[in-house]
Scaffold this motif. Sequence first.
Motif, mmCIF file in Angstrom:
data_model
loop_
_atom_site.group_PDB
_atom_site.id
_atom_site.type_symbol
_atom_site.label_atom_id
_atom_site.label_comp_id
_atom_site.label_asym_id
_atom_site.label_seq_id
_atom_site.Cartn_x
_atom_site.Cartn_y
_atom_site.Cartn_z
ATOM 1 N N GLY A 120 35.799 35.794 36.659
ATOM 2 C CA GLY A 120 35.875 35.075 35.398
ATOM 3 C C GLY A 120 34.871 33.945 35.306
ATOM 4 O O GLY A 120 34.397 33.433 36.325
ATOM 5 N N HIS A 121 34.558 33.594 34.066
ATOM 6 C CA HIS A 121 33.642 32.480 33.774
ATOM 7 C C HIS A 121 34.206 31.717 32.588
ATOM 8 O O HIS A 121 34.733 32.319 31.647
ATOM 9 N N GLY A 123 32.569 28.358 30.562
ATOM 10 C CA GLY A 123 31.547 27.319 30.604
ATOM 11 C C GLY A 123 30.798 27.416 31.919
ATOM 12 O O GLY A 123 30.399 28.507 32.335
ATOM 13 N N PRO A 124 30.643 26.295 32.620
ATOM 14 C CA PRO A 124 29.916 26.319 33.887
ATOM 15 C C PRO A 124 30.774 26.773 35.073
ATOM 16 O O PRO A 124 30.277 26.878 36.183
ATOM 17 N N HIS A 125 32.041 27.052 34.834
ATOM 18 C CA HIS A 125 32.955 27.383 35.929
ATOM 19 C C HIS A 125 33.059 28.893 36.131
ATOM 20 O O HIS A 125 33.127 29.657 35.182
ATOM 21 N N ARG A 126 33.109 29.286 37.400
ATOM 22 C CA ARG A 126 33.245 30.698 37.780
ATOM 23 C C ARG A 126 34.353 30.803 38.810
ATOM 24 O O ARG A 126 34.528 29.918 39.649
ATOM 25 N N TRP A 127 35.082 31.885 38.739
ATOM 26 C CA TRP A 127 36.107 32.153 39.741
ATOM 27 C C TRP A 127 36.200 33.641 39.963
ATOM 28 O O TRP A 127 35.771 34.448 39.136
ATOM 29 N N VAL A 128 36.745 34.016 41.123
ATOM 30 C CA VAL A 128 37.013 35.413 41.443
ATOM 31 C C VAL A 128 38.487 35.510 41.799
ATOM 32 O O VAL A 128 38.976 34.782 42.668
ATOM 33 N N THR A 129 39.194 36.389 41.097
ATOM 34 C CA THR A 129 40.602 36.626 41.381
ATOM 35 C C THR A 129 40.678 37.771 42.378
ATOM 36 O O THR A 129 40.092 38.839 42.164
ATOM 37 N N ILE A 130 41.379 37.515 43.467
ATOM 38 C CA ILE A 130 41.585 38.536 44.493
ATOM 39 C C ILE A 130 43.088 38.666 44.740
ATOM 40 O O ILE A 130 43.877 37.846 44.275
ATOM 41 N N ALA A 131 43.461 39.700 45.468
ATOM 42 C CA ALA A 131 44.848 39.881 45.894
ATOM 43 C C ALA A 131 44.883 39.899 47.413
ATOM 44 O O ALA A 131 43.999 40.477 48.057
ATOM 45 N N GLY A 135 49.199 42.128 47.708
ATOM 46 C CA GLY A 135 49.003 42.185 46.268
ATOM 47 C C GLY A 135 49.207 40.879 45.525
ATOM 48 O O GLY A 135 49.114 40.845 44.295
ATOM 49 N N ASN A 136 49.485 39.790 46.233
ATOM 50 C CA ASN A 136 49.654 38.484 45.580
ATOM 51 C C ASN A 136 48.294 37.935 45.166
ATOM 52 O O ASN A 136 47.387 37.847 45.990
ATOM 53 N N GLU A 137 48.173 37.546 43.893
ATOM 54 C CA GLU A 137 46.892 37.073 43.386
ATOM 55 C C GLU A 137 46.591 35.643 43.818
ATOM 56 O O GLU A 137 47.474 34.821 43.987
ATOM 57 N N LEU A 138 45.299 35.372 43.963
ATOM 58 C CA LEU A 138 44.785 34.022 44.138
ATOM 59 C C LEU A 138 43.379 33.988 43.569
ATOM 60 O O LEU A 138 42.731 35.041 43.453
ATOM 61 N N CYS A 139 42.949 32.828 43.141
ATOM 62 C CA CYS A 139 41.589 32.681 42.608
ATOM 63 C C CYS A 139 40.774 31.817 43.555
ATOM 64 O O CYS A 139 41.254 30.798 44.060
ATOM 65 N N LEU A 140 39.557 32.241 43.793
ATOM 66 C CA LEU A 140 38.604 31.461 44.571
ATOM 67 C C LEU A 140 37.669 30.784 43.583
ATOM 68 O O LEU A 140 37.050 31.466 42.746
ATOM 69 N N THR A 141 37.601 29.452 43.641
ATOM 70 C CA THR A 141 36.781 28.695 42.693
ATOM 71 C C THR A 141 35.800 27.825 43.437
ATOM 72 O O THR A 141 36.011 27.482 44.580
#
Length: 141
Positions: A120-121, A123-131, A135-141
Amino acid sequence: MAHTFQVTVDSIAPHPLADWWAEALGWEREPTDEAFIRRMVDTGLATEADTMQYDGQLVWTAGAAINHPTGAAPRVLFQLVPEPKTIKNRVHLDVAVGAEAVDAEVARLTARGATVLHEGHQGPHRWVTIADPEGNELCLT
Protein backbone atom coordinates in the motif's frame (compact mmCIF):
# COMPACT_ATOMS: atom_id res chain seq x y z
CA MET A 1 -7.94 6.26 34.69
CA ALA A 2 -5.42 4.94 32.17
CA HIS A 3 -5.05 1.18 31.78
CA THR A 4 -2.29 -1.08 30.58
CA PHE A 5 -2.86 -3.98 28.20
CA GLN A 6 -1.26 -6.95 26.53
CA VAL A 7 -1.89 -8.01 22.97
CA THR A 8 -3.24 -11.56 22.66
CA VAL A 9 -3.01 -13.56 19.45
CA ASP A 10 -5.04 -16.75 18.98
CA SER A 11 -2.90 -19.60 17.70
CA ILE A 12 -3.10 -23.30 16.91
CA ALA A 13 0.60 -23.63 17.90
CA PRO A 14 1.45 -20.83 20.35
CA HIS A 15 5.04 -21.78 21.13
CA PRO A 16 6.40 -21.87 17.55
CA LEU A 17 4.40 -18.74 16.69
CA ALA A 18 5.83 -16.91 19.72
CA ASP A 19 9.31 -17.87 18.52
CA TRP A 20 8.50 -16.55 15.02
CA TRP A 21 7.27 -13.21 16.35
CA ALA A 22 10.15 -12.87 18.83
CA GLU A 23 12.63 -13.23 16.00
CA ALA A 24 10.56 -11.03 13.67
CA LEU A 25 10.43 -8.18 16.18
CA GLY A 26 13.82 -8.69 17.84
CA TRP A 27 12.00 -9.37 21.12
CA GLU A 28 12.57 -12.00 23.79
CA ARG A 29 10.52 -15.03 24.56
CA GLU A 30 9.23 -14.96 28.12
CA PRO A 31 11.14 -17.59 30.11
CA THR A 32 9.29 -20.59 31.47
CA ASP A 33 9.22 -21.26 35.21
CA GLU A 34 9.41 -25.05 35.36
CA ALA A 35 9.51 -25.12 39.18
CA PHE A 36 6.27 -23.08 39.36
CA ILE A 37 4.58 -25.31 36.77
CA ARG A 38 5.60 -28.43 38.70
CA ARG A 39 4.28 -26.92 41.97
CA MET A 40 0.94 -26.18 40.28
CA VAL A 41 0.69 -29.79 39.06
CA ASP A 42 1.87 -31.23 42.41
CA THR A 43 -0.72 -29.22 44.36
CA GLY A 44 -3.55 -30.12 41.97
CA LEU A 45 -4.04 -26.59 40.61
CA ALA A 46 -3.02 -27.87 37.16
CA THR A 47 -2.64 -31.25 35.51
CA GLU A 48 0.06 -32.84 33.39
CA ALA A 49 -2.35 -32.35 30.45
CA ASP A 50 -1.96 -28.58 30.96
CA THR A 51 1.77 -28.87 30.27
CA MET A 52 4.05 -30.00 27.46
CA GLN A 53 7.70 -30.17 26.56
CA TYR A 54 8.82 -27.51 24.09
CA ASP A 55 12.41 -26.93 23.07
CA GLY A 56 13.55 -29.12 25.97
CA GLN A 57 11.58 -27.23 28.63
CA LEU A 58 8.36 -27.78 30.54
CA VAL A 59 5.84 -25.13 29.45
CA TRP A 60 2.14 -24.40 29.71
CA THR A 61 0.34 -25.87 26.70
CA ALA A 62 -2.12 -22.98 26.57
CA GLY A 63 0.27 -20.23 25.60
CA ALA A 64 3.58 -18.48 25.25
CA ALA A 65 4.52 -14.82 25.52
CA ILE A 66 7.13 -12.44 24.18
CA ASN A 67 8.38 -9.14 25.58
CA HIS A 68 10.23 -6.10 24.27
CA PRO A 69 13.85 -6.37 25.51
CA THR A 70 13.55 -3.12 27.51
CA GLY A 71 9.93 -3.57 28.56
CA ALA A 72 9.01 -0.52 26.46
CA ALA A 73 6.00 -2.16 24.79
CA PRO A 74 3.05 -4.31 25.83
CA ARG A 75 3.55 -8.03 26.29
CA VAL A 76 2.30 -10.21 23.43
CA LEU A 77 0.64 -13.48 24.42
CA PHE A 78 0.05 -16.33 21.96
CA GLN A 79 -2.96 -18.27 23.20
CA LEU A 80 -3.96 -21.79 22.17
CA VAL A 81 -7.26 -22.07 20.29
CA PRO A 82 -8.62 -25.19 18.56
CA GLU A 83 -9.35 -23.67 15.15
CA PRO A 84 -7.08 -22.06 12.53
CA LYS A 85 -7.60 -18.45 11.45
CA THR A 86 -10.29 -18.24 8.77
CA ILE A 87 -11.07 -14.55 8.16
CA LYS A 88 -9.22 -11.25 7.90
CA ASN A 89 -7.98 -9.70 11.13
CA ARG A 90 -9.94 -6.71 12.41
CA VAL A 91 -6.87 -5.60 14.39
CA HIS A 92 -3.25 -5.98 13.36
CA LEU A 93 0.19 -4.67 14.29
CA ASP A 94 2.03 -2.07 12.23
CA VAL A 95 5.73 -2.78 12.68
CA ALA A 96 7.84 0.33 12.04
CA VAL A 97 11.06 -0.89 10.46
CA GLY A 98 11.87 2.31 8.54
CA ALA A 99 11.15 3.04 4.88
CA GLU A 100 14.63 1.96 3.82
CA ALA A 101 14.27 -1.44 5.53
CA VAL A 102 10.78 -2.54 4.43
CA ASP A 103 11.93 -4.64 1.46
CA ALA A 104 14.70 -6.34 3.44
CA GLU A 105 12.28 -7.16 6.27
CA VAL A 106 9.72 -8.54 3.81
CA ALA A 107 12.44 -10.78 2.35
CA ARG A 108 13.66 -11.88 5.80
CA LEU A 109 10.19 -12.70 7.12
CA THR A 110 8.92 -14.42 3.98
CA ALA A 111 12.04 -16.62 4.15
CA ARG A 112 10.81 -17.57 7.65
CA GLY A 113 7.27 -18.45 6.54
CA ALA A 114 5.41 -15.15 6.12
CA THR A 115 3.25 -14.48 3.06
CA VAL A 116 2.98 -11.14 1.25
CA LEU A 117 -0.67 -10.05 1.04
CA HIS A 118 -0.69 -6.43 -0.15
CA GLU A 119 1.47 -3.40 -0.80
CA GLY A 120 0.00 0.00 0.00
CA HIS A 121 0.85 3.66 -0.51
CA GLN A 122 -0.67 6.80 0.91
CA GLY A 123 1.07 10.04 0.06
CA PRO A 124 4.74 9.55 0.90
CA HIS A 125 4.02 6.50 3.08
CA ARG A 126 4.43 2.90 1.93
CA TRP A 127 3.68 -0.33 3.72
CA VAL A 128 3.59 -4.04 2.96
CA THR A 129 0.95 -6.22 4.57
CA ILE A 130 2.15 -9.74 5.27
CA ALA A 131 0.76 -12.72 7.17
CA ASP A 132 2.67 -14.70 9.78
CA PRO A 133 2.88 -18.51 9.38
CA GLU A 134 -0.65 -18.89 10.85
CA GLY A 135 -2.18 -16.17 8.66
CA ASN A 136 -2.25 -13.26 11.14
CA GLU A 137 -1.75 -9.98 9.30
CA LEU A 138 0.85 -7.35 10.10
CA CYS A 139 2.11 -4.33 8.20
CA LEU A 140 5.74 -3.42 7.74
CA THR A 141 6.18 0.36 7.51
